[in-house]
Write a protein that holds these residues in place. Structure first.
Motif, PDB file in Angstrom:
ATOM      1  N   PHE A  92       0.892   8.815  -4.295  1.00  0.00           N
ATOM      2  CA  PHE A  92       1.094   9.707  -3.381  1.00  0.00           C
ATOM      3  C   PHE A  92       0.996  11.097  -4.326  1.00  0.00           C
ATOM      4  O   PHE A  92       1.448  11.917  -4.148  1.00  0.00           O
TER       5      PHE A  92
ATOM      6  N   SER B 188       0.746  -0.823   0.339  1.00  0.00           N
ATOM      7  CA  SER B 188       0.229  -0.341   0.620  1.00  0.00           C
ATOM      8  C   SER B 188       1.006   1.280  -0.384  1.00  0.00           C
ATOM      9  O   SER B 188       0.706   2.441   0.447  1.00  0.00           O
TER      10      SER B 188
ATOM     11  N   ARG C 186      -7.249   0.974   0.392  1.00  0.00           N
ATOM     12  CA  ARG C 186      -6.037  -0.406   0.274  1.00  0.00           C
ATOM     13  C   ARG C 186      -5.033   0.216   1.259  1.00  0.00           C
ATOM     14  O   ARG C 186      -4.327  -0.086   1.994  1.00  0.00           O
ATOM     15  N   VAL C 187      -5.125   1.288   1.612  1.00  0.00           N
ATOM     16  CA  VAL C 187      -4.335   2.747   2.564  1.00  0.00           C
ATOM     17  C   VAL C 187      -4.604   2.378   3.688  1.00  0.00           C
ATOM     18  O   VAL C 187      -3.849   2.011   4.826  1.00  0.00           O
TER      19      VAL C 187
ATOM     20  N   THR D 130      -2.723   6.311 -10.399  1.00  0.00           N
ATOM     21  CA  THR D 130      -2.410   7.249  -8.670  1.00  0.00           C
ATOM     22  C   THR D 130      -2.887   5.793  -8.197  1.00  0.00           C
ATOM     23  O   THR D 130      -2.848   5.837  -7.002  1.00  0.00           O
ATOM     24  N   SER D 131      -3.016   4.517  -8.714  1.00  0.00           N
ATOM     25  CA  SER D 131      -3.433   2.834  -7.944  1.00  0.00           C
ATOM     26  C   SER D 131      -2.128   2.310  -7.163  1.00  0.00           C
ATOM     27  O   SER D 131      -0.618   2.880  -7.260  1.00  0.00           O
ATOM     28  N   PRO D 132      -2.220   2.227  -5.625  1.00  0.00           N
ATOM     29  CA  PRO D 132      -1.113   2.297  -4.342  1.00  0.00           C
ATOM     30  C   PRO D 132      -0.445   1.780  -5.157  1.00  0.00           C
ATOM     31  O   PRO D 132       0.531   1.369  -3.978  1.00  0.00           O
TER      32      PRO D 132
ATOM     33  N   SER E 141      -6.947   5.473  -0.382  1.00  0.00           N
ATOM     34  CA  SER E 141      -7.898   4.970  -0.537  1.00  0.00           C
ATOM     35  C   SER E 141      -7.928   3.138   0.611  1.00  0.00           C
ATOM     36  O   SER E 141      -7.023   3.439   1.186  1.00  0.00           O
TER      37      SER E 141
ATOM     38  N   GLY F 279      -4.446   9.749  -2.270  1.00  0.00           N
ATOM     39  CA  GLY F 279      -3.541   8.741  -2.660  1.00  0.00           C
ATOM     40  C   GLY F 279      -3.284   7.870  -1.424  1.00  0.00           C
ATOM     41  O   GLY F 279      -4.022   7.242  -0.431  1.00  0.00           O
TER      42      GLY F 279
ATOM     43  N   ASN G 142       3.014   3.521  -3.868  1.00  0.00           N
ATOM     44  CA  ASN G 142       1.978   4.215  -4.410  1.00  0.00           C
ATOM     45  C   ASN G 142       2.886   5.403  -4.318  1.00  0.00           C
ATOM     46  O   ASN G 142       3.631   6.159  -4.189  1.00  0.00           O
TER      47      ASN G 142
END
Length: 518
Positions: A151, A145, A161-162, A510-512, A159, A156, A149
Motif C-alpha cells: 500500500f 490481496s 487483485r484488491v 508495489t504488487s499486492p 489494483s 494499491g 500489499n
C-alpha cells in the motif's frame, strides 16, 4: 558507504527474517540485538531440565511460513518437524455450581468442529459450516490481496487483485466480531470458541471488526501444529539462515540513535560495553517497538507521527506469564487449553475499558508442551500460563520462585488456583517444583514495549491493515519498520510478512500479493 549496506535493529523473528531476505537479495546486512540471545518475544528459558517457550506457542498459517522459507531457498520440512495437535485445544468454561469445569475438546476440520457445535446447540453445526466457509473466503482474500500489499500509495487499493477480493472483506468492516458471531450462535461457550482469536490480535471481540472471523479458518479448518523442539527451533532456523547468507550478527548491542541527514538514513549508533559505535548504512530497518524507535531513536524532524498518535493508540493487552515445572503427570490438560470466564463483557472491559483492572476471574491460556515434546524431566510436566491484563506497567515485574512484585505474585497464585479448581487438579500448587513469572514491567524493560504491552497495538478497525502503520518511513528515505507493532500486525506469520514488505519496499515492488519464489 556502500549503497547496499543495511542495518536491522532487533533480533526478534521480524528482524531475523528481514535480515535473511535482504542478505539473500544482495545487501550487506548487520543485525543488532540488544540482549544476549536472538528471538525477542519468541524466546526460550531452560532450567533444571525444563524447557519453556516464553512467547508464541501456536503454529498457525503454515503457508506463510512455507512461503518465507521458499524465498530463502529451503522449506519448513528441511528446517524443523511439525506435529499436528489432536485435539487442537481443550476448553474449560467457568464452572456453574459444580466443583470443576465441564470441559470439551475442539478438533480441527469443518466436520469435526460442526459435530461439536451440533452436540452443544442443535442446528449450530449447519450454521458453523457456513460460518467457516465465509471465514476461509475472507482469509484467502486477505492473504492474496491485503497482508502482503505494501500500500505504497492509494493505487494499491485500486489494483484488480484488491478490487476482486473486496466483496469478501469490505462488508465485514461495519460490525464487531462478537455481533457477527452472536447473530449466528446462542450458546455462550460456542461464541467464545469463535471469539477468543481476537486476543491473538491484541484486542476484544467486541471491538475487532467481523473481518477477523477469518481467524477461525486457522484453528477450525486448517489445524494447529507444533514445531518439535519448541518455537525456539523456528528462531534457530532463522539464525542459521541469516549466518549462512553472511549477516553480521551482533548481540548485547543497545541502539541509541538512528542518524539521518537531509531526509535520508545515514547510520545507526549503538552502545556495547560502555562504548559507542557507529555503523554507516543507506538502509535501516527498525524491527523493534515502533513507539521506541519514533520517540527515542529518531530526532523530532525524522518522526513519521506526531506525539498525539501515541496518546490515541489503543494498546493491546499486557500479561502475567507463568512458567511452571510440575512433578507428576497432568492428564487433565492437553497441549493447549483455554479457560473462559463466563462474563466476557466484564472480562474485556477490565482490560480495555475506562476503569482498567485485573480481571477476576481471568480468561487464561495454558500450554503443556510436555504433552507433545521432551521438554521436562522424566515424571514431570512443563506448563506455560498466560493471564491477559491491562497494559499497565505499575502491575510490576515477575521473577524466579516467589521473587516477583507483590501484584504479579498474587495474579500468578490466583491463576494456579483457578487452573487447579476448574481443571480438577486439586494438588497442583503443591506439585510445583519450578516457578518463574513475567510481568508487564518486564515487557517494557526487556523489549522497550509501549505501555508494557505484550503484543503491540490492538487490531481495532482503525489499527488494522494499512491504517495500522507504515513499512517505509514517511519522513526518512531508507528507513523501514517491521514487526508486530507495524503492518500487517501481531503474530509470527505477520512478522514474516512484515519482513517481506520491507524487501518489497526496498525493491520498489508495489504488487499486492506474495513475491514469486524463484
Amino acid at each position: 558507504m556502500t549503497s547496499r549496506r543495511a542495518v536491522v535493529i532487533g533480533g526478534g523473528v521480524s528482524g531475523l527474517a528481514t535480515a535473511c531476505l535482504l542478505a539473500r537479495d544482495g545487501h550487506q546486512v548487520t543485525l543488532l540485538e540488544r540482549s544476549e540471545h536472538f528471538g525477542g518475544r519468541a524466546g526460550v528459558w531452560r532450567h533444571q531440565g525444563f524447557t519453556f517457550d516464553t512467547g508464541p506457542s501456536w503454529y498457525l498459517m503454515p503457508e506463510v511460513f512455507e512461503h518465507f522459507y521458499r524465498l530463502m531457498g529451503t522449506s519448513t520440512r528441511e528446517q524443523f518437524d511439525l506435529v499436528s495437535l489432536h485435539p487442537a485445544y481443550r476448553v474449560f468454561p467457568e464452572p456453574d455450581g459444580i466443583a470443576h469445569s465441564s470441559s470439551f475438546d475442539v478438533r480441527s476440520g469443518p466436520e469435526s468442529a460442526a459435530a461439536l457445535f451440533e452436540s452443544i446447540e442443535p442446528g449450530a453445526g449447519r450454521r458453523l459450516r457456513r460460518y467457516l466457509a465465509s471465514a476461509s473466503r475472507a482469509y484467502h482474500a486477505a492473504v492474496d490481496s491485503f497482508l502482503y500489499n505494501p500500500f505504497a500509495s492509494w493505487r494499491g487499493l485500486l489494483s484488480r487483485r484488491v478490487l476482486t477480493a473486496a466483496p469478501a472483506v469490505l462488508p465485514l468492516l461495519t460490525r464487531s466480531l462478537w455481533a457477527f458471531i452472536a447473530r449466528r450462535f446462542a450458546d455462550n461457550r460456542l461464541r467464545q470458541v469463535l471469539g477468543y482469536p481476537a486476543v491473538f490480535l491484541g484486542t476484544s471481540p467486541f471491538e475487532a471488526p467481523a473481518l477477523y472471523h477469518l481467524m477461525s479458518h486457522l484453528d477450525l479448518v486448517d489445524g494447529v501444529r507444533y514445531p518439535s523442539g519448541g518455537f525456539t527451533r523456528v528462531v534457530e532456523s532463522l539464525v542459521d539462515l541469516a549466518r549462512a547468507h553472511g549477516v553480521d550478527m551482533r548481540t548485547n548491542t543497545d541502539v541509541v540513535s538512528i542518524e539521518t541527514q537531509a531526509g535520508e538514513a545515514r547510520a545507526v549508533e549503538y552502545v556495547l560495553d560502555g562504548r559507542t559505535f557507529r555503523i554507516p548504512a543507506s538502509t535501516v530497518v527498525s524491527a523493534i517497538d515502533e513507539h521506541h524507535t519514533e520517540q527515542i531513536l529518531l530526532d523530532a524532524a525524522a518522526r513519521s507521527y506526531p506525539a498525539s498518535r501515541w496518546r490515541r493508540q489503543v494498546t493491546g493487552p499486557s500479561a502475567v506469564l507463568l512458567m511452571l515445572g510440575v512433578e507428576g503427570e497432568i492428564p487433565q490438560l492437553p497441549h493447549h487449553s483455554l479457560f473462559f470466564a463466563r462474563d466476557w463483557h466484564q472480562n474485556f472491559d477490565a482490560i480495555f475499558g475506562s476503569r482498567q483492572r485485573v480481571p477476576d476471574p481471568a480468561s487464561l491460556y495454558v500450554c503443556k508442551p510436555s504433552a507433545t515434546d521432551d521438554v521436562a524431566p522424566p515424571g514431570h510436566e512443563s506448563l506455560f500460563v498466560l493471564v491477559p491484563l491491562p497494559a499497565d506497567t505499575s502491575i510490576g515485574h515477575g521473577g524466579r520462585d516467589m521473587a516477583a512484585d507483590e501484584r504479579v505474585a498474587e495474579i500468578a497464585d490466583r491463576a494456579i488456583a483457578q487452573i487447579s479448581t476448574w481443571a480438577n487438579i486439586p494438588d497442583l500448587a503443591e506439585r510445583i517444583v519450578l516457578r518463574k513469572t513475567v510481568g508487564p514491567a518486564d515487557f517494557e524493560q526487556q523489549y522497550n514495549s509501549f505501555r508494557g504491552s505484550a503484543l503491540g497495538p490492538a487490531h481495532t478497525l482503525r489499527q488494522s491493515a494499512f491504517l495500522r502503520g507504515v513499512t517505509a518511513s514517511r519522513r526518512v528515505s531508507g528507513l523501514y519498520y517491521a514487526g508486530a507493532t507495524t503492518v500487517p500486525g501481531v503474530g509470527l506469520p505477520m512478522c514474516l510478512i512484515s519482513a517481506e514488505l520491507v524487501l518489497k519496499n526496498v525493491r520498489g515492488d508495489t504488487s499486492p500479493g506474495p513475491l514469486e519464489v524463484s
